[in-house]
Design a protein around this motif. Structure first.
Motif, PDB file in Angstrom:
ATOM      1  N   GLN A 108       3.427  -4.255 -11.515  1.00 14.60           N
ATOM      2  CA  GLN A 108       2.722  -3.015 -11.769  1.00 14.60           C
ATOM      3  C   GLN A 108       2.257  -2.969 -13.232  1.00 14.60           C
ATOM      4  O   GLN A 108       2.909  -3.515 -14.116  1.00 14.60           O
ATOM      5  CB  GLN A 108       3.614  -1.821 -11.456  1.00 14.60           C
ATOM      6  CG  GLN A 108       3.966  -1.671  -9.982  1.00 14.60           C
ATOM      7  CD  GLN A 108       4.642  -0.355  -9.696  1.00 14.60           C
ATOM      8  OE1 GLN A 108       4.045   0.704  -9.836  1.00 14.60           O
ATOM      9  NE2 GLN A 108       5.911  -0.419  -9.294  1.00 14.60           N
ATOM     10  N   ALA A 109       1.159  -2.270 -13.455  1.00 13.03           N
ATOM     11  CA  ALA A 109       0.629  -2.175 -14.817  1.00 13.03           C
ATOM     12  C   ALA A 109       1.610  -1.496 -15.756  1.00 13.03           C
ATOM     13  O   ALA A 109       1.575  -1.717 -16.968  1.00 13.03           O
ATOM     14  CB  ALA A 109      -0.698  -1.426 -14.812  1.00 13.03           C
ATOM     15  N   SER A 110       2.505  -0.692 -15.216  1.00 11.65           N
ATOM     16  CA  SER A 110       3.524  -0.042 -16.041  1.00 11.65           C
ATOM     17  C   SER A 110       4.590  -1.014 -16.499  1.00 11.65           C
ATOM     18  O   SER A 110       5.405  -0.684 -17.358  1.00 11.65           O
ATOM     19  CB  SER A 110       4.192   1.082 -15.236  1.00 11.65           C
ATOM     20  OG  SER A 110       4.888   0.543 -14.111  1.00 11.65           O
ATOM     21  N   GLY A 111       4.607  -2.215 -15.931  1.00 10.69           N
ATOM     22  CA  GLY A 111       5.626  -3.204 -16.244  1.00 10.69           C
ATOM     23  C   GLY A 111       6.738  -3.249 -15.215  1.00 10.69           C
ATOM     24  O   GLY A 111       7.576  -4.156 -15.236  1.00 10.69           O
ATOM     25  N   LYS A 112       6.764  -2.290 -14.301  1.00 10.96           N
ATOM     26  CA  LYS A 112       7.799  -2.246 -13.272  1.00 10.96           C
ATOM     27  C   LYS A 112       7.520  -3.283 -12.182  1.00 10.96           C
ATOM     28  O   LYS A 112       6.369  -3.679 -11.980  1.00 10.96           O
ATOM     29  CB  LYS A 112       7.865  -0.855 -12.654  1.00 10.96           C
ATOM     30  CG  LYS A 112       8.294   0.240 -13.624  1.00 10.96           C
ATOM     31  CD  LYS A 112       8.320   1.594 -12.925  1.00 10.96           C
ATOM     32  CE  LYS A 112       8.731   2.703 -13.876  1.00 10.96           C
ATOM     33  NZ  LYS A 112       8.726   4.038 -13.206  1.00 10.96           N
ATOM     34  N   PRO A 113       8.566  -3.707 -11.446  1.00  5.68           N
ATOM     35  CA  PRO A 113       8.344  -4.644 -10.337  1.00  5.68           C
ATOM     36  C   PRO A 113       7.480  -4.013  -9.252  1.00  5.68           C
ATOM     37  O   PRO A 113       7.366  -2.792  -9.144  1.00  5.68           O
ATOM     38  CB  PRO A 113       9.765  -4.920  -9.819  1.00  5.68           C
ATOM     39  CG  PRO A 113      10.674  -4.508 -10.926  1.00  5.68           C
ATOM     40  CD  PRO A 113       9.993  -3.402 -11.655  1.00  5.68           C
ATOM     41  N   LEU A 114       6.876  -4.858  -8.439  1.00  4.19           N
ATOM     42  CA  LEU A 114       6.050  -4.381  -7.341  1.00  4.19           C
ATOM     43  C   LEU A 114       6.907  -3.669  -6.295  1.00  4.19           C
ATOM     44  O   LEU A 114       7.990  -4.122  -5.955  1.00  4.19           O
ATOM     45  CB  LEU A 114       5.331  -5.563  -6.690  1.00  4.19           C
ATOM     46  CG  LEU A 114       4.380  -6.350  -7.597  1.00  4.19           C
ATOM     47  CD1 LEU A 114       3.963  -7.647  -6.937  1.00  4.19           C
ATOM     48  CD2 LEU A 114       3.153  -5.516  -7.955  1.00  4.19           C
ATOM     49  N   GLU A 115       6.404  -2.542  -5.797  1.00  6.43           N
ATOM     50  CA  GLU A 115       7.098  -1.837  -4.733  1.00  6.43           C
ATOM     51  C   GLU A 115       6.836  -2.541  -3.410  1.00  6.43           C
ATOM     52  O   GLU A 115       5.769  -3.104  -3.180  1.00  6.43           O
ATOM     53  CB  GLU A 115       6.638  -0.382  -4.669  1.00  6.43           C
ATOM     54  CG  GLU A 115       7.071   0.431  -5.876  1.00  6.43           C
ATOM     55  CD  GLU A 115       6.852   1.935  -5.656  1.00  6.43           C
ATOM     56  OE1 GLU A 115       7.040   2.396  -4.507  1.00  6.43           O
ATOM     57  OE2 GLU A 115       6.503   2.609  -6.620  1.00  6.43           O
ATOM     58  N   GLN A 116       7.845  -2.476  -2.501  1.00  2.00           N
ATOM     59  CA  GLN A 116       7.794  -3.258  -1.272  1.00  2.00           C
ATOM     60  C   GLN A 116       7.828  -2.357  -0.044  1.00  2.00           C
ATOM     61  O   GLN A 116       8.875  -1.823   0.325  1.00  2.00           O
ATOM     62  CB  GLN A 116       8.973  -4.245  -1.229  1.00  2.00           C
ATOM     63  CG  GLN A 116       9.022  -5.188  -2.420  1.00  2.00           C
ATOM     64  CD  GLN A 116      10.252  -6.076  -2.412  1.00  2.00           C
ATOM     65  OE1 GLN A 116      10.799  -6.397  -1.358  1.00  2.00           O
ATOM     66  NE2 GLN A 116      10.695  -6.477  -3.600  1.00  2.00           N
ATOM     67  N   TYR A 117       6.666  -2.208   0.593  1.00  4.50           N
ATOM     68  CA  TYR A 117       6.516  -1.471   1.842  1.00  4.50           C
ATOM     69  C   TYR A 117       5.524  -2.225   2.708  1.00  4.50           C
ATOM     70  O   TYR A 117       4.799  -3.103   2.217  1.00  4.50           O
ATOM     71  CB  TYR A 117       6.042  -0.041   1.569  1.00  4.50           C
ATOM     72  CG  TYR A 117       7.074   0.805   0.858  1.00  4.50           C
ATOM     73  CD1 TYR A 117       8.102   1.418   1.559  1.00  4.50           C
ATOM     74  CD2 TYR A 117       7.028   0.951  -0.527  1.00  4.50           C
ATOM     75  CE1 TYR A 117       9.067   2.176   0.906  1.00  4.50           C
ATOM     76  CE2 TYR A 117       7.984   1.705  -1.187  1.00  4.50           C
ATOM     77  CZ  TYR A 117       8.996   2.317  -0.465  1.00  4.50           C
ATOM     78  OH  TYR A 117       9.955   3.054  -1.127  1.00  4.50           O
ATOM     79  N   PRO A 118       5.464  -1.915   4.000  1.00  6.01           N
ATOM     80  CA  PRO A 118       4.544  -2.649   4.873  1.00  6.01           C
ATOM     81  C   PRO A 118       3.108  -2.675   4.367  1.00  6.01           C
ATOM     82  O   PRO A 118       2.406  -3.675   4.538  1.00  6.01           O
ATOM     83  CB  PRO A 118       4.670  -1.903   6.208  1.00  6.01           C
ATOM     84  CG  PRO A 118       6.060  -1.369   6.201  1.00  6.01           C
ATOM     85  CD  PRO A 118       6.322  -0.989   4.771  1.00  6.01           C
ATOM     86  N   SER A 119       2.667  -1.593   3.766  1.00  5.87           N
ATOM     87  CA  SER A 119       1.290  -1.558   3.286  1.00  5.87           C
ATOM     88  C   SER A 119       1.108  -2.296   1.963  1.00  5.87           C
ATOM     89  O   SER A 119       0.070  -2.159   1.306  1.00  5.87           O
ATOM     90  CB  SER A 119       0.814  -0.115   3.145  1.00  5.87           C
ATOM     91  OG  SER A 119       1.736   0.648   2.401  1.00  5.87           O
TER      92      SER A 119
END
Length: 824
Positions: A531-542
């Motif tokens: 993520q641009a915020s530096g956080k890891p990518l969130e993981q959902y079906p979409s």
């Protein structure tokens, strides 16, 4: 902050607050006010006392017969004092493009340090004449000069000559520039015996440590010349737009005169005072015999001629402001450049750095023209656009543009936010990436050796059930059904190829489940995505539909890895940094590594090439092998295009800085042109096309590699089309017709045929019907006529064919992405 450090005569005129706190009144010869006269008298008194002290100190070392106490005092005075440092003089830093041109300058004090031989001899003589004409004859302390200055000042009733020599003035400037607080600056300027004794001890030490030429060089480079110019080189460039090596007599005399009291003799704000002071310098040079009287008079008759050139600190005035800002933030935020934020800022603004970057002007200008042309800076719809260009295989950022000027958001057409970068490099929290994220699911599938012909059902709506994140947790089971809402495409099967070309949402949801949500996420992470915020990518079906907010520069770097056959490099903007002494500093590297197998990358490239020829971005080719993917965000809140060649990758975002969901692009009209619903191919792809054509204009075209053959084990993956029946046609004409229809042709061995004459097609494999475009059709000619053989003639039903243009194919529009389904 400007700091004045003239000689002691100057101290008597300016012994208060640091210079920026107030602007001096104009000072003209013969027009001093009563207050100024009183101040001068106080200065004379202080100078007289100090002169007595100076004489006593100068005589002290010779009083060897006066006893042990005097001898010890002399030894103390001649010894090296503690805390003496000649380093830390602020010098300006500069950011350079790849070709060496200057992007921006940063400074606390606008100073350019130069060697003595790059300062015109006449400028050196002018300074010595007015400040310390016996500099090369006396030591650290000039008793004759001190007494002469005292007598001159007492006679004139004004402080016209200072008592400090060049070495003592250098010491004072050093103490001022090394002062980190207002209290330390005040202590360095106060007129006290303690301060003078300390300065004299330092002066003695400097005379032992350096040659006279080196002391003069350091003084000329540290002195303040008014109007924000520190050092004679910066002053010469500022006032005359020329280097100090090219100063003439009139210019040199003017600069020499400014040093005494920069705020009173600044020629920009006080031209009359500056001229009178210049003429005093000229007369002094003539009095010393260093200049003919006639030459001095002729020069004094000339007006002061300025060609002022302002040097601004920072990126606002840069021709590549957002790239410049990216570099600045890299230095200010990366611990490799200093343990604290203060240390890093000090390094940038005081360290005299030369920062060589990766920016390519051809790419930068092409990108800026494309962005500004399609989304003007002050467009009526208030939309914005940003683009980042990254070189495959190196991670070097070649261009970074925003359709705004760098500045306050309160002014329309300006912004401090770099929409092309992450939060750490531009304050942007990123934008949802849309269907550009589908490429990571495609790459994960190809890494599992799924062939191009792999087909999955893409229903009109899809309920995500059974997905697991990388911690093994079920996610998305409670989410609503997801649909192909934009074009209604669905209800049939697609292959890896056609599902990508048409960007079918439900197909990719099914493919993501087949290869695994975690595998898709890990593929994106291996290619640098977060993520641009530096956080890891969130993981959902979409996930595959691109709900994570990212930056164009990271997306461009990820796509660049495909162009580099799987070699991923983190985006970098700095090639090399050297400090004021020419020493190289450590800079962050791209950390390149093979993120995925070359064959997998070649397969991705093969599929994505079709997006530009027959998919959602049909017609957006750039006249050379290229690949890419469109991206449309849910509710048309933003649109993307990311594409690449083996030489360059770029990602383009178009949206609304005020919030895409609040101001969607579902019926966009901008500056008199209406687009309707904006897809990735509507505005972002044309920006990409124009910028890539310009950036690569002089770069030879490079080709992609063919994918490994096992990916064709179930065909090409293209939708089947009608295979023409060419039996009975002459072999050449049959081959031409098949190639026109999109098939490959091979000619096999001849066969005996009772139906077709010699050299006409007797058999074809596969036979007439349907086949995938690109399939190979093998033709077998007849060996000769037999009983009842067909004899082609003028009325032959299969004459030599002539074909018109291929009918256009209208691609399905890009499907918008759908926000993540959150667990209930």
């Amino acid at each position: 902050m400007p700091i004045e450090a003239g000689n002691d005569g100057g101290d008597a005129l300016d012994d208060g607050a640091p210079a920026p706190a107030r602007r001096p009144r104009r000072v003209l010869a013969g027009s001093t006010t009563r207050a100024e006269k009183a101040r001068a008298i106080r200065g004379l008194g202080a100078l007289g006392g100090l002169a007595g002290l100076l004489v006593a100190l100068m005589l002290l070392p010779t009083a060897c017969t006066a006893g042990v106490g005097a001898r010890d005092a002399a030894d103390w005075f001649e010894s090296e004092p503690d805390g003496l440092s000649t380093s830390g003089v602020p010098q300006r830093s500069k950011i350079l493009a790849a070709d060496g041109s200057t992007l921006a300058t940063f400074f606390y004090q606008n100073r350019v340090d130069v060697p003595l031989d790059r300062i015109a001899p006449v400028a050196r003589r002018a300074v010595l004449a007015i400040e310390d004409n016996r500099f090369y004859q006396h030591g650290a302390i000039d008793s004759q000069g001190t007494l002469r200055a005292l007598a001159s000042n007492l006679t004139s009733g004004q402080v016209t000559q200072g008592g400090s020599g060049i070495t003592q003035q250098l010491v004072k400037n050093l103490l001022l520039t090394q002062a980190d607080s207002a209290a330390e600056q005040q202590a360095a300027k106060e007129v006290t015996a303690a301060r003078k004794i300390r300065e004299l001890r330092y002066a003695v030490a400097l005379e032992k440590r350096f040659s006279k030429d080196e002391i003069l060089r350091r003084y000329l480079n540290i002195a303040y010349y008014g109007d924000g110019a520190y050092g004679i080189e910066a002053a010469s460039r500022h006032y005359f737009s020329k280097p100090a090596a090219r100063l003439n007599l009139a210019e040199a005399a003017m600069l020499a005169g400014v040093v005494r009291y920069p705020y009173a003799y600044d020629p920009v704000h006080h031209p009359e005072a500056a001229r009178e002071r210049r003429d005093i310098v000229l007369r002094r040079m003539a009095d010393l015999g260093w200049l003919g009287r006639d030459v001095a008079d002729r020069t004094a008759a000339q007006p002061i001629k300025l060609h002022v050139q302002d040097v601004k600190s920072g990126c606002v005035s840069s021709k590549a402001p957002f790239f410049c800002d990216y570099v600045q933030r890299e230095i200010l935020t990366n611990p490799v450049f200093g343990a604290t934020a203060g240390d890093r800022e000090k390094l940038l603004k005081r360290g005299g750095l030369t920062i060589r970057t990766t920016l390519d002007w051809r790419a930068q200008r092409a990108a800026q023209r494309a962005v500004d042309g399609h989304v003007p800076r002050r467009n009526s719809a208030r939309k914005a656009a940003a683009e980042a260009m990254v070189q495959p295989g190196t991670g070097e950022i070649k261009a970074m543009v925003v359709d705004r000027k760098l500045g306050s958001d309160r002014v329309r057409g300006k912004t401090w936010i770099n929409f092309a970068a992450d939060a750490s490099h531009g304050s942007s929290i990123g934008m949802q990436a849309g269907s550009t994220f589908k490429v990571f699911t495609l790459a994960a599938a190809l890494e599992e050796d799924l062939p191009f012909g792999t087909r999955l059902m893409a229903p009109r709506s899809y309920t995500p059930v059974g997905y697991r994140d990388c911690k093994g947790r079920r996610v998305g089971d409670a989410s609503a059904s997801l649909r192909n809402s934009a074009d209604g495409e669905g209800g049939r099967t697609f292959s890896l190829v056609t599902g990508t070309h048409h960007s079918v949402n439900t197909f990719f949801l099914a493919l993501e489940k087949k290869v695994g949500l975690c595998e898709t996420v890990k593929m994106a992470e291996r290619l640098g995505m977060k993520q641009a915020s530096g956080k890891p990518l969130e993981q959902y079906p979409s996930f595959t539909l691109g709900f994570n907010p990212v930056s164009p520069v990271r997306l461009a770097a990820a796509y660049a890895a495909f162009g580099a056959r799987g070699r991923y490099c983190s985006p970098v903007a700095i090639r090399q940094i050297t400090d004021a002494s020419g020493h190289k500093l450590k800079v962050p590297g791209a950390g390149c590594e093979q993120a995925l197998d070359r064959g997998v990358a070649d397969a991705v490239n093969h599929v994505l090439r079709g997006v530009l020829t027959k998919g959602t971005a049909r017609g957006m080719g750039i006249g050379r092998p290229a690949a890419g993917k469109t991206g449309t965000v849910d509710n048309f809140s933003a649109a993307w295009f990311a594409g690449y060649t083996p030489d360059l990758a770029a990602a383009v975002w178009v949206g609304d800085p005020r919030g895409g969901y609040k101001y969607p692009m579902d019926s966009l009209c901008m500056d008199g042109e209406c687009y309707g619903a904006v897809f990735g191919a509507t505005i972002p792809a044309p920006i990409w096309q124009q910028s890539m054509e310009g950036a690569l204009a002089e770069t030879p075209a490079a080709s992609f590699h063919e994918p490994p053959s096992h990916y064709f084990s179930e065909g090409s993956g293209e939708d089947k089309v009608k295979l023409p029946d060419v039996r009975g046609m002459r072999v050449g004409a049959a081959a031409a017709r098949l190639r026109h229809a999109g098939f490959r042709v091979a000619v096999g061995g001849s066969v005996t045929s009772t139906a077709y004459r010699e050299n006409t097609v007797a058999e074809m494999s596969p036979g007439p019907g349907s086949a995938e475009p690109g399939d190979t059709v093998t033709l077998r000619p007849s060996r000769g006529p037999g009983p009842g053989a067909h004899d082609p003639g003028p009325d032959d039903p299969f004459p030599q064919p002539t074909f018109g243009p291929e009918p256009p194919v209208t691609p399905s529009p890009e499907l918008p992405t759908i926000p993540p389904a959150r667990p209930g």
